[in-house]
Scaffold this active site. Structure first.
Site, mmCIF file in Angstrom:
data_model
loop_
_atom_site.group_PDB
_atom_site.id
_atom_site.type_symbol
_atom_site.label_atom_id
_atom_site.label_comp_id
_atom_site.label_asym_id
_atom_site.label_seq_id
_atom_site.Cartn_x
_atom_site.Cartn_y
_atom_site.Cartn_z
ATOM 1 N N LYS A 78 -30.383 -10.194 -0.497
ATOM 2 C CA LYS A 78 -29.670 -8.960 -0.155
ATOM 3 C C LYS A 78 -29.245 -9.068 1.306
ATOM 4 C CE LYS A 78 -30.279 -3.901 -0.295
ATOM 5 N NZ LYS A 78 -31.181 -2.783 -0.656
ATOM 6 N N SER A 153 -29.404 0.640 -3.909
ATOM 7 C CA SER A 153 -28.486 -0.035 -3.026
ATOM 8 C C SER A 153 -28.456 -1.549 -3.201
ATOM 9 C CB SER A 153 -28.854 0.288 -1.571
ATOM 10 O OG SER A 153 -30.142 -0.211 -1.260
ATOM 11 N N SER A 177 -34.158 1.520 -4.710
ATOM 12 C CA SER A 177 -33.057 0.554 -4.664
ATOM 13 C C SER A 177 -33.307 -0.824 -5.254
ATOM 14 C CB SER A 177 -32.576 0.378 -3.234
ATOM 15 O OG SER A 177 -31.742 1.449 -2.899
HETATM 16 N N1 GLN Z 1 -30.651 6.134 -3.241
HETATM 17 C C1 GLN Z 1 -31.647 6.329 -2.226
HETATM 18 C C2 GLN Z 1 -30.972 6.579 -0.898
HETATM 19 O O1 GLN Z 1 -29.773 6.565 -0.855
HETATM 20 C C3 GLN Z 1 -32.565 5.145 -2.152
HETATM 21 C C4 GLN Z 1 -31.977 3.988 -1.466
HETATM 22 C C5 GLN Z 1 -32.932 2.855 -1.283
HETATM 23 O O2 GLN Z 1 -33.959 2.749 -1.962
HETATM 24 N N2 GLN Z 1 -32.610 2.025 -0.318
HETATM 25 O O3 GLN Z 1 -31.607 6.809 0.080
#
Ligand code: GLN
Length: 496
Positions: A78, A153, A177
């Site tokens: 990532k 994400s 995410s």
């Molecule tokens: N969707 C959540 C956010 O936008 C979690 C994102 C994540 O786990 N990085 O904060």
């Protein structure tokens, strides 16, 4: 079986018996990326030359008999993990020009184990999002269905693994995410206990919640990678100083006597009926393997989303203050003074969602509001943790849906912030409590994958992986792949 459908153990065995070389394996995956990435947009950066050079080095090491355990396994990182000499963007214009002078701990650990990085995967900007639509580099397409999001994400990592553009990938999970995109792309993903994997060199979003983990096709592959990625790191002050269990050794434990809990509030309103049905079928499978299922209560879960959307932006507002046009990343042209430079560099470098969260976070932390928002959210966090501790007095694992629905269309929820934030309704609680949790594929709805979430007690990733592996011994969901990404052409279609 094609090279790109093999498990890590099968690849290692095939490399050992010289069925193919690391170079062949790596170039096969690089060719697939060349073919499919224009469509999927799963990778931001691909480093072909470096990957092939490393493949040659691993072939040499194998020939000389001193190759590390995962020598030659092609993976992807990532784009939130710092990689020496290769751009690390965090999906943001702010870091579009950033090349880290060092590797993140997890990157060096995986490199030392012999894995070969093919490139860096697309993601929501600074890991803020649930659909990968917040990336400066554009959205990622779900490999199962055109015009659908892959989840976020870590959407690039999940899409790359599902489309077989790498064997496995790294991800991060602050509120879901790893698990949410794993569910939406039909793969396996695990977020271990907070602190299990070092955060050093991982670009911070919300430090008390951020945790790295692997996205893989199977629980077995996840166990193999987790063993390599985990471990104490003195460079991360929240790193767990505990022995890393051999997750691969307990995969075949019997499920007899295992107590699995489910929370009634997770079912019903807001959950797609196809997901509910798929979970019912999975539960029967667990029961027939000797596990018992019982209901548990997590009464404070209903406060998880509001608490998270105070804590995460608050921490993000502090973490992102370092991007000021001076030390890292984007700087505006011709600033007239210091204030102008800060203002314009940040306005130009950050996208809309990131700016919004910085504002919410700064507000929540400001003097007059700290007690009303941040302190309250921290108190809720403790209640959520207590709920889990009480539940784990009577059960070993907790199962439920990973997401309320399967993947949705690109653009479908972009204007509805609340709907988007609700994507993480089932995943956020384990981040707030710091618990390990995974998602595994358990079926399809209208051609799109369904995920089952498995939450474990602190430090008990082994039981999660054991349950997941036993399930995957009896089912084939994890072996299915979108047929679209054969080199013959890209025709999104679904293999039954
Ligand atoms: N969707 C959540 C956010 O936008 C979690 C994102 C994540 O786990 N990085 O904060």
């Amino acid at each position: 079986m094609s090279l790109h459908e093999k498990s890590i153990a099968e690849i290692v065995a095939a490399l050992d018996s010289k069925k193919f070389s690391c170079r062949e394996l790596v170039s096969h995956h690089l060719d697939r990326i060349t073919e499919a990435n224009g469509y999927l947009n799963a990778y931001i950066t691909v480093d072909r030359e470096k990957a092939l050079t490393q493949a040659d080095a691993m072939d040499k090491a194998r020939a000389s008999g001193n190759a590390p355990i995962l020598a030659g396994i092609p993976i992807a990182h990532k784009d939130i993990f710092c990689t020496k000499d290769i751009k690390t963007s965090a999906g943001s214009r702010m870091l579009d020009n950033f090349i880290a002078p060092y590797d993140a701990t997890i990157v060096s650990k995986l490199k030392a184990a012999g894995t070969i990085s093919l490139g860096k995967t697309n993601m929501d900007e600074f890991a803020m999002g649930s659909s990968n639509e917040n990336s400066y580099y554009g959205p990622v397409t779900n490999p199962w269905r055109k015009d659908y999001i892959p989840g976020g994400s870590s959407g690039g990592s999940a899409a790359a693994v599902a489309a077989r553009l790498c064997v496995a990938a790294t991800g991060t999970d602050t509120g879901g995410s790893i698990r949410q995109p794993a569910a939406m792309c039909g793969i396996t993903g695990i977020k271990p206990t907070y602190g299990r994997i070092s955060r050093w060199g991982m670009i911070a979003y919300a430090s008390s919640l951020d945790q790295a983990g692997p996205l893989t096709r199977s629980a077995e592959d996840a166990a193999i990678l987790l063993e390599v990625m985990s471990g104490f790191d003195p460079k991360d002050s929240t790193s767990l100083n505990r022995q890393v269990p051999l997750f691969t050794q307990s995969l075949n434990n019997s499920l007899k006597g295992l107590k699995i809990g489910f929370c009634k509030e997770h079912f019903g309103k807001g959950l797609s009926s196809d997901i509910e049905n798929a979970i019912d079928i999975a539960i029967k499978q667990f029961e027939s393997a000797g596990a018992s299922i019982q209901e548990i209560e997590l009464p404070s879960s209903k406060f998880a989303i509001p608490a998270y959307y105070v804590i995460a932006p608050a921490e993000a507002s502090a973490n992102l203050s370092r991007y000021d046009g001076v030390r890292f990343g984007h700087r505006c042209e011709n600033p007239v003074d210091l204030a102008d430079m800060y203002r314009r560099s940040r306005s130009e470098g950050f996208g809309k969602e990131v700016k919004q969260r910085i504002m919410v976070g700064s507000f929540a932390l400001s003097a007059g509001y700290y007690d009303a928002y941040y302190r309250k959210a921290q108190q809720i966090r403790r209640l959520i943790k207590n709920d889990f501790l009480a539940a784990f007095e009577s059960v070993d694992l907790i199962i439920g849906p990973t997401t309320p629905s399967t993947a949705f269309k690109i653009g479908e929820k972009s204007d509805d912030q609340i709907e988007m934030y609700l994507q993480d309704i089932y995943t956020i609680t384990s981040n707030l409590a710091g618990l390990p949790a995974a998602s595994i594929p358990i079926g399809f709805s209208k051609g799109l994958p369904i995920g089952l979430q498995i939450i474990g007690n602190y430090y008990d990733e082994a039981s999660i992986l054991n349950l997941a592996h036993q399930y995957q011994q009896e089912t084939n969901w994890h072996k299915m792949s979108p047929t679209a990404f054969s080199l013959e052409g890209i025709q999104p279609s679904i293999k039954p």
